[in-house]
Design a protein around this motif. Structure first.
Motif, PDB file in Angstrom:
ATOM      1  N   ASN A 139       0.818  -1.217   0.000  1.00 49.24           N
ATOM      2  CA  ASN A 139       0.000   0.000   0.000  1.00 49.24           C
ATOM      3  C   ASN A 139       0.853   1.268   0.000  1.00 49.24           C
ATOM      4  OD1 ASN A 139      -2.654  -1.174   0.090  1.00 49.24           O
ATOM      5  ND2 ASN A 139      -2.217  -1.768   2.188  1.00 49.24           N
ATOM      6  N   LEU A 140       1.916   1.274   0.794  1.00 47.02           N
ATOM      7  CA  LEU A 140       2.695   2.494   0.987  1.00 47.02           C
ATOM      8  C   LEU A 140       3.632   2.835  -0.171  1.00 47.02           C
ATOM      9  CD1 LEU A 140       3.390   4.850   2.887  1.00 47.02           C
ATOM     10  CD2 LEU A 140       5.275   3.437   3.736  1.00 47.02           C
ATOM     11  N   LEU A 141       4.400   1.887  -0.648  1.00 50.06           N
ATOM     12  CA  LEU A 141       5.446   2.208  -1.621  1.00 50.06           C
ATOM     13  C   LEU A 141       4.928   2.823  -2.922  1.00 50.06           C
ATOM     14  CD1 LEU A 141       8.020  -0.664  -1.043  1.00 50.06           C
ATOM     15  CD2 LEU A 141       7.904   1.606  -0.001  1.00 50.06           C
ATOM     16  N   PRO A 142       3.856   2.323  -3.520  1.00 50.91           N
ATOM     17  CA  PRO A 142       3.357   2.994  -4.727  1.00 50.91           C
ATOM     18  C   PRO A 142       2.899   4.431  -4.445  1.00 50.91           C
ATOM     19  CG  PRO A 142       2.447   0.787  -4.573  1.00 50.91           C
ATOM     20  CD  PRO A 142       3.124   1.072  -3.259  1.00 50.91           C
ATOM     21  N   LYS A 143       2.507   4.679  -3.212  1.00 53.10           N
ATOM     22  CA  LYS A 143       2.050   6.012  -2.818  1.00 53.10           C
ATOM     23  C   LYS A 143       3.214   6.986  -2.651  1.00 53.10           C
ATOM     24  CE  LYS A 143      -0.220   8.016   1.237  1.00 53.10           C
ATOM     25  NZ  LYS A 143      -0.974   7.681   2.438  1.00 53.10           N
ATOM     26  N   VAL A 144       4.313   6.530  -2.049  1.00 46.43           N
ATOM     27  CA  VAL A 144       5.427   7.439  -1.755  1.00 46.43           C
ATOM     28  C   VAL A 144       6.483   7.495  -2.849  1.00 46.43           C
ATOM     29  CG1 VAL A 144       5.093   7.329   0.744  1.00 46.43           C
ATOM     30  CG2 VAL A 144       6.732   5.777  -0.340  1.00 46.43           C
ATOM     31  N   ILE A 145       6.517   6.514  -3.745  1.00 45.08           N
ATOM     32  CA  ILE A 145       7.452   6.579  -4.882  1.00 45.08           C
ATOM     33  C   ILE A 145       6.727   6.223  -6.189  1.00 45.08           C
ATOM     34  CG2 ILE A 145       9.673   6.323  -3.708  1.00 45.08           C
ATOM     35  CD1 ILE A 145       9.556   3.354  -4.255  1.00 45.08           C
ATOM     36  N   PRO A 146       5.686   7.008  -6.516  1.00 48.00           N
ATOM     37  CA  PRO A 146       4.922   6.711  -7.731  1.00 48.00           C
ATOM     38  C   PRO A 146       5.727   6.909  -9.011  1.00 48.00           C
ATOM     39  CG  PRO A 146       4.287   8.844  -6.868  1.00 48.00           C
ATOM     40  CD  PRO A 146       5.209   8.218  -5.848  1.00 48.00           C
ATOM     41  N   GLN A 147       6.849   7.603  -8.915  1.00 46.52           N
ATOM     42  CA  GLN A 147       7.700   7.801 -10.082  1.00 46.52           C
ATOM     43  C   GLN A 147       8.472   6.540 -10.451  1.00 46.52           C
ATOM     44  OE1 GLN A 147       8.097   9.112  -7.066  1.00 46.52           O
ATOM     45  NE2 GLN A 147      10.239   9.025  -6.463  1.00 46.52           N
ATOM     46  N   THR A 148       8.448   5.552  -9.577  1.00 47.35           N
ATOM     47  CA  THR A 148       9.166   4.296  -9.807  1.00 47.35           C
ATOM     48  C   THR A 148       8.242   3.084  -9.794  1.00 47.35           C
ATOM     49  OG1 THR A 148      11.106   5.242  -8.716  1.00 47.35           O
ATOM     50  CG2 THR A 148      11.080   2.864  -8.999  1.00 47.35           C
ATOM     51  N   ILE A 149       7.388   3.005  -8.775  1.00 47.85           N
ATOM     52  CA  ILE A 149       6.547   1.824  -8.587  1.00 47.85           C
ATOM     53  C   ILE A 149       5.108   2.132  -8.995  1.00 47.85           C
ATOM     54  CG2 ILE A 149       5.591   0.202  -6.906  1.00 47.85           C
ATOM     55  CD1 ILE A 149       8.192   0.379  -5.370  1.00 47.85           C
ATOM     56  N   LYS A 150       4.630   1.354  -9.943  1.00 47.35           N
ATOM     57  CA  LYS A 150       3.242   1.487 -10.410  1.00 47.35           C
ATOM     58  C   LYS A 150       2.276   0.856  -9.408  1.00 47.35           C
ATOM     59  CE  LYS A 150       0.509   0.270 -14.501  1.00 47.35           C
ATOM     60  NZ  LYS A 150       0.578  -0.357 -15.820  1.00 47.35           N
ATOM     61  N   SER A 151       2.605  -0.356  -8.956  1.00 43.23           N
ATOM     62  CA  SER A 151       1.751  -1.058  -7.993  1.00 43.23           C
ATOM     63  C   SER A 151       2.520  -2.219  -7.389  1.00 43.23           C
ATOM     64  CB  SER A 151       0.485  -1.591  -8.679  1.00 43.23           C
ATOM     65  OG  SER A 151       0.823  -2.587  -9.629  1.00 43.23           O
ATOM     66  N   ILE A 152       2.008  -2.678  -6.239  1.00 43.63           N
ATOM     67  CA  ILE A 152       2.498  -3.908  -5.623  1.00 43.63           C
ATOM     68  C   ILE A 152       1.261  -4.707  -5.260  1.00 43.63           C
ATOM     69  CG2 ILE A 152       3.751  -4.989  -3.715  1.00 43.63           C
ATOM     70  CD1 ILE A 152       5.420  -2.439  -3.494  1.00 43.63           C
ATOM     71  N   GLU A 153       1.213  -5.932  -5.747  1.00 46.61           N
ATOM     72  CA  GLU A 153       0.049  -6.764  -5.479  1.00 46.61           C
ATOM     73  C   GLU A 153       0.465  -8.037  -4.756  1.00 46.61           C
ATOM     74  OE1 GLU A 153      -1.366  -8.695  -9.331  1.00 46.61           O
ATOM     75  OE2 GLU A 153       0.017  -7.156 -10.082  1.00 46.61           O
ATOM     76  N   ILE A 154      -0.382  -8.464  -3.839  1.00 44.87           N
ATOM     77  CA  ILE A 154      -0.158  -9.741  -3.164  1.00 44.87           C
ATOM     78  C   ILE A 154      -0.763 -10.803  -4.070  1.00 44.87           C
ATOM     79  CG2 ILE A 154      -0.664 -11.150  -1.143  1.00 44.87           C
ATOM     80  CD1 ILE A 154      -0.798  -8.540   0.488  1.00 44.87           C
ATOM     81  N   VAL A 155       0.082 -11.658  -4.640  1.00 42.84           N
ATOM     82  CA  VAL A 155      -0.398 -12.672  -5.577  1.00 42.84           C
ATOM     83  C   VAL A 155      -0.613 -14.039  -4.909  1.00 42.84           C
ATOM     84  CG1 VAL A 155       0.533 -11.539  -7.618  1.00 42.84           C
ATOM     85  CG2 VAL A 155       1.934 -13.202  -6.404  1.00 42.84           C
ATOM     86  N   GLN A 156      -0.089 -14.172  -3.687  1.00 45.77           N
ATOM     87  CA  GLN A 156      -0.299 -15.409  -2.931  1.00 45.77           C
ATOM     88  C   GLN A 156      -0.213 -15.078  -1.455  1.00 45.77           C
ATOM     89  OE1 GLN A 156       1.965 -18.941  -4.152  1.00 45.77           O
ATOM     90  NE2 GLN A 156       2.435 -19.284  -1.994  1.00 45.77           N
ATOM     91  N   GLY A 157      -1.124 -15.612  -0.671  1.00 44.71           N
ATOM     92  CA  GLY A 157      -1.096 -15.421   0.769  1.00 44.71           C
ATOM     93  C   GLY A 157      -1.811 -14.167   1.220  1.00 44.71           C
ATOM     94  N   ASP A 158      -1.563 -13.827   2.493  1.00 48.42           N
ATOM     95  CA  ASP A 158      -2.261 -12.698   3.097  1.00 48.42           C
ATOM     96  C   ASP A 158      -1.332 -11.557   3.507  1.00 48.42           C
ATOM     97  OD1 ASP A 158      -0.938 -13.778   5.249  1.00 48.42           O
ATOM     98  OD2 ASP A 158      -2.724 -14.217   6.415  1.00 48.42           O
ATOM     99  N   GLY A 159      -0.085 -11.606   3.059  1.00 48.50           N
ATOM    100  CA  GLY A 159       0.878 -10.566   3.412  1.00 48.50           C
ATOM    101  C   GLY A 159       1.868 -11.007   4.474  1.00 48.50           C
ATOM    102  N   GLY A 160       1.616 -12.149   5.109  1.00 51.75           N
ATOM    103  CA  GLY A 160       2.510 -12.656   6.145  1.00 51.75           C
ATOM    104  C   GLY A 160       3.446 -13.720   5.607  1.00 51.75           C
ATOM    105  N   ASP A 161       3.861 -14.619   6.485  1.00 50.49           N
ATOM    106  CA  ASP A 161       4.782 -15.701   6.114  1.00 50.49           C
ATOM    107  C   ASP A 161       4.260 -16.456   4.891  1.00 50.49           C
ATOM    108  OD1 ASP A 161       6.073 -14.917   8.404  1.00 50.49           O
ATOM    109  OD2 ASP A 161       5.816 -16.807   9.467  1.00 50.49           O
ATOM    110  N   GLY A 162       5.127 -16.663   3.920  1.00 52.47           N
ATOM    111  CA  GLY A 162       4.788 -17.429   2.731  1.00 52.47           C
ATOM    112  C   GLY A 162       4.145 -16.626   1.611  1.00 52.47           C
ATOM    113  N   CYS A 163       3.848 -15.368   1.856  1.00 54.40           N
ATOM    114  CA  CYS A 163       3.174 -14.599   0.797  1.00 54.40           C
ATOM    115  C   CYS A 163       4.147 -14.237  -0.327  1.00 54.40           C
ATOM    116  CB  CYS A 163       2.510 -13.348   1.361  1.00 54.40           C
ATOM    117  SG  CYS A 163       3.568 -11.913   1.472  1.00 54.40           S
ATOM    118  N   ILE A 164       3.584 -13.975  -1.481  1.00 54.29           N
ATOM    119  CA  ILE A 164       4.358 -13.507  -2.634  1.00 54.29           C
ATOM    120  C   ILE A 164       3.768 -12.180  -3.070  1.00 54.29           C
ATOM    121  CG2 ILE A 164       4.999 -13.944  -5.038  1.00 54.29           C
ATOM    122  CD1 ILE A 164       4.935 -16.940  -4.372  1.00 54.29           C
TER     123      ILE A 164
END
Length: 160
Positions: free
Chosen positions: A29-54
């Motif tokens: 949530n944070l990185l695309p907001k604070v560095i939009p000139q570099t990062i378009k988006s970050i999506e969780i493609v597996q898991g819930d954001g904790g151990d084992g997530c991608i």
């Protein structure tokens, strides 16, 4: 396959739990907001954001990088330790098989913290990483760290 290990420490006046949450727990949530000139988006493609997530980071299309996938093996909020790896992407794709990271946040005397990071680059074949290649990656990581640090200093209630 060769292995190159790099360690780095950086201090900040931001409290350890806040930096950890910003960089690892809520980075999608944070990185695309604070560095939009570099990062378009970050999506969780597996898991819930904790151990084992991608998490898949999508970079802006005008840059040299298009995406990178990181697998978070350990996201230990209590001990402020994160172990993750770059498992896919176009970061040095012809030279590096996988990169393992471990980040530890330690409380410092001024209310801030020290972030200690170890990176293990597993290269393809007998390729040996050059010092300037490692420095380029460290410089980009430090830019990101400093942007997050400035954002948290300017917004003291975020992740408090």
């Amino acid at each position: 396959m060769g292995v190159t290990t790099y360690t780095h420490e950086v201090a900040t006046s931001v409290a350890a739990p806040r930096m950890f949450k910003a960089l690892f727990v809520d980075s999608h949530n944070l990185l695309p907001k604070v560095i939009p000139q570099t990062i378009k988006s970050i999506e969780i493609v597996q898991g819930d954001g904790g151990d084992g997530c991608i998490k898949k980071t999508n970079y802006l299309e005008d840059g040299t990088l298009k995406y990178g996938k990181h697998k978070f093996e350990v996201v230990d909020i209590d001990n402020l330790v994160c172990k993750y790896s770059l498992i896919q992407g176009d970061v040095m794709i012809d030279k590096v098989e996988i990169v393992y990271y471990e980040a530890k946040f330690e409380v410092s005397g001024n209310g801030g913290c020290v972030c200690k990071t170890t990176c293990k680059f597993h290269t393809k074949g007998d390729y040996a990483l050059k010092e300037e290649e490692i420095k380029e990656g460290v410089d980009k990581a430090m830019e990101l760290f400093k942007v997050v640090e400035q954002y948290l200093l300017a917004n003291p209630s975020v992740y408090a």
